[in-house]
Design an enzyme around this catalytic site. Structure first.
Site, PDB file in Angstrom:
ATOM      1  N   LYS A 193       0.871  -1.180   0.000  1.00 18.00           N
ATOM      2  CA  LYS A 193       0.000   0.000   0.000  1.00 18.00           C
ATOM      3  C   LYS A 193       0.909   1.230   0.000  1.00 18.00           C
ATOM      4  O   LYS A 193       0.945   2.005   0.965  1.00 18.00           O
ATOM      5  CB  LYS A 193      -0.905  -0.003   1.244  1.00 18.00           C
ATOM      6  CG  LYS A 193      -2.002  -1.035   1.208  1.00 18.00           C
ATOM      7  CD  LYS A 193      -3.218  -0.588   0.408  1.00 18.00           C
ATOM      8  CE  LYS A 193      -3.995   0.491   1.108  1.00 18.00           C
ATOM      9  NZ  LYS A 193      -5.137   0.958   0.268  1.00 18.00           N
ATOM     10  N   ASP A 225      -5.399  -3.487  -1.876  1.00 18.64           N
ATOM     11  CA  ASP A 225      -6.867  -3.486  -2.016  1.00 18.64           C
ATOM     12  C   ASP A 225      -7.267  -3.787  -3.457  1.00 18.64           C
ATOM     13  O   ASP A 225      -8.208  -4.557  -3.721  1.00 18.64           O
ATOM     14  CB  ASP A 225      -7.477  -2.174  -1.512  1.00 18.64           C
ATOM     15  CG  ASP A 225      -6.746  -0.939  -2.030  1.00 18.64           C
ATOM     16  OD1 ASP A 225      -5.618  -1.081  -2.554  1.00 18.64           O
ATOM     17  OD2 ASP A 225      -7.299   0.171  -1.922  1.00 18.64           O
TER      18      ASP A 225
END
Ligand code: NAD
Length: 369
Positions: A193, A225
């Protein structure tokens, strides 16, 4: 490798049942393919707690450090729920992983065409799927300090965990990813991330640097994600996914379900190579399944496919690993199924019948070749 020392740790619940079937497979490979196994067997988890008063005895650990590979069943069960945390079955497994520095957790998610209907996704999205999730297993937020739940001077309570990675920890993990991809479809997705986490920025920098040493491998960076979304949208776009401990934990479970059954999923946890030798633990992804333990219903294939990984990664016996995996494909295509993968209305076979069918298939395949 023609000689191999293997430590078998059947563990709890269905562990001993599935390891029994594996022993038959190992016997077959020693009689028919000339591998001399030096097998030792010991307790781990709840069984070790009952016998030795600890879920991993010092003697077991000493043997584990010496052998070429360890194959485990599973640990845990409700009878040890009230045991102190550091003596619980899972603590034995965590100590084993830490002591052997098994930093690279490989979880293949392959979907055999015969089982595509068991997936929760549409068949055409998963049939023939062959991806490998590579999870960092010994660092990151599960181990970082400081951690805890505390009360601030102003009386507010808070909890904290720390995500921390040394450069060397990222480098050795992504390097394994590139090396695995080189023997597969030559693509690595490095997943973090970097948009919101410093460790993500750092992870990306290191993956990029190491990637330059592997010009034949395509490296793509992806946010975790988005990776979760892509896994259920178009899973066949992936080859190797290399990621940290936390994201790997979640993404590997997500990928696991693409393939239909927990009873089919193998895994390997590898340590660093020192003087040509690498510690390695092979285990099915599933747990000890107390709900079916002792009933002869457990699917032994996840454990047997974990042994195929052992043949490939620890014993350098790729042809034997291919043979074993083909035998598994064939018996499934012949509709020999344990209860977890049986089609509705079909008669499931027992754990030992599945093992026997596999030995028959190995015999047929070796006679045909
Ligand atoms: P589980 O994987 O044991 O079982 C989940 C479900 O899948 C159950 O319905 C079970 O019957 C079924 N299942 C699992 N493996 C199967 C197989 N080989 N064949 C047929 N069906 C199978 O998960 P759980 O119920 O959450 O956990 C049970 C125990 O296992 C707990 O004590 C848990 O801590 C432990 N556990 C251990 C490991 C490990 O040893 N690495 C991993 C996960 C869970």
């Amino acid at each position: 490798m023609n000689k191999a020392s293997i430590l078998l740790l059947p563990g709890d619940g269905i562990g001993p049942e599935v390891i029994n079937e594996l022993v038959k497979v190992m016997d077959w490979f020693s009689s028919n393919r000339g591998i001399e196994f030096d097998i030792s067997k010991d307790d781990l988890g709840g069984a070790a707690y009952d016998r030795y008063g600890t879920p991993l005895s010092d003697d077991t650990l000493a043997v584990a450090k010496e052998v070429d590979a360890i194959v485990m069943g599973s640990v845990g069960g409700p009878q040890w729920d009230n045991v102190e945390r550091h003596l619980r079955p899972e603590a034995g497994l965590l100590t084993l992983r830490k002591e052997l520095d098994l930093f690279a957790n490989l979880r293949p998610a392959t979907c055999m065409p015969a089982l595509a209907a068991a997936s929760s996704l549409k068949q055409d999205l998963v049939s023939g799927l062959d991806i490998l999730i590579l999870r960092e297993l010994t660092a990151g937020v599960y181990f970082g300090e400081p951690r805890g739940i505390e009360t601030m001077p102003d009386g507010r309570r808070r909890a904290l965990d720390t995500q921390v990675y040394f450069e060397s920890e990222i480098e050795r993990l992504v390097r394994v990813g590139f090396e695995l991809a080189a023997k597969r479809n030559k693509k690595v997705h490095s997943v973090e991330k970097a948009n919101v986490m410093e460790t993500g920025v750092f992870w990306r920098q290191i993956a990029t640097r190491v990637g330059k040493e592997y010009p034949d491998i395509t490296l793509e960076h992806m946010y975790a994600d988005n990776c979760a979304m892509q896994l259920v949208r178009q899973p066949k776009q992936f080859d190797v996914i290399a990621t940290d401990n936390l994201f790997g934990d979640i993404l590997s479970d997500c990928a696991a379900m693409l393939t239909g059954s927990l009873g089919m999923l193998p895994s390997a946890s590898l340590g660093a190579e020192v003087n040509g030798k690498r510690s390695a633990l092979y285990e099915p992804v599933h747990g000890s399944a107390p709900d079916i333990a002792g009933q002869g219903k457990a699917n032994p294939l996840a454990t047997i496919l974990s042994f195929a990984m052992c043949l490939r990664f620890s014993l350098n016996r790729n042809q034997d690993a291919d043979l074993l995996e083909s035998a598994v494909d064939n018996i499934l295509a012949n509709n020999i199924r344990t209860i977890d993968i049986a089609a509705t209305g079909a008669d499931p076979v027992s754990t030992s019948a599945m093992g026997a069918a596999l030995i028959d298939e190995l015999n047929s395949l070796s006679q045909a070749s």
